[in-house]
Design a protein around this motif. Structure first.
Motif: not given
Length: 258
Positions: A147, A8, A16, A88, A11
């Motif tokens: 995202i 991710v 995230g 993300n 994050s």
């Protein structure tokens, strides 16, 4: 059964981090990644480990090719698989500025981090996923989740570069969903709406008023956990035939109403 690995980006906080926690709670080993160095990230990692979550931290500036390559190399060297990539990482404009006055510096920054990096993260991960599948890796059903943002289709002339970058992320999702369908690698976009994070904190009052007036049918701020649950839905396998789908985590903002 081998542990499933999720990456991710962006994050260390906000959406995230919410996604990373949700994935870890659902049995993934999660590679948390952001631009902070390991020392800066250590309090967060200590907290996650204290909660029993299987996570590790790898620094990565997604706009930097060498950093991207290093991230994937380290993950493959240690785990030999990537089950989920969640793109993300993203930035808001340095300055909210009318489109008639917006700078090239801000435009380039938004495009490089929000759009270009997502494109090449997808490309790199996709090739590694295909290779792993062709090697006969057992119980391997990889997925990519980007995202996005309601800004992909909602005009904000004072955040033009951000809107353009997120519109591009939507097409990146469609392109990779199309190309990877033959390998049974689904690609999704989770599209957050008005989410309470550091990014929106500077205009919290404005959004509170809009929400109270009904700009979203569900009259509350979204939370990172709301987005994370949509990511988990995309990871569940229940939506694989819907590859390329946009999952709106926006409290109904996308609904056209009279």
């Amino acid at each position: 059964m081998a542990k499933k690995i999720a990456i991710v980006t962006g994050s260390r906080r906000g959406i995230g981090l919410g996604i990373a926690k949700e994935l870890a709670r659902n049995g993934y080993t999660v590679v948390i990644s952001a631009t902070a160095d390991e020392v800066q990230a250590s309090p967060l990692m200590d907290s996650l480990h204290a909660d029993g979550l299987s996570t590790e931290y790898i620094r990565c500036d997604v706009s930097n090719k060498q950093d991207r390559d290093n991230l994937f190399s380290l993950v493959m060297e240690k785990y030999e698989r990537i089950d989920v990539l969640v793109n993300n990482a993203g930035v808001a404009p340095l300055k909210r500025e009318d489109i008639l006055m917006a700078s090239e510096e801000d435009f380039d920054r938004s495009i490089n981090i929000n759009l270009k990096a997502t494109y090449f993260m997808c490309q790199k991960a996709a090739n590694l996923m295909i290779k792993a599948m062709q090697s006969g890796l057992e119980d391997y059903h990889p997925r990519i989740i980007n995202i996005g943002s309601i800004s992909a289709y909602t005009s904000s002339p004072e955040r033009s570069s951000y809107c353009i970058s997120k519109a591009g992320v939507s097409m990146v999702t469609q392109l990779f969903a199309d190309r990877l369908a033959e390998y049974n690698i689904p690609v999704f976009e989770v599209r957050p709406g008005i989410i309470l994070t550091d990014m929106t904190s500077v205009v919290k009052g404005k959004y509170e008023k809009l929400i109270a007036e009904g700009i979203t049918p569900i009259r509350r701020f979204g939370m990172p956990e709301d987005v994370a649950k949509c990511v988990m839905a995309a990871c569940s396998g229940m939506l694989d035939f819907a590859t390329g789908q946009v999952i709106n985590a926006d409290g109904g903002f996308h609904i056209r109403r009279l």
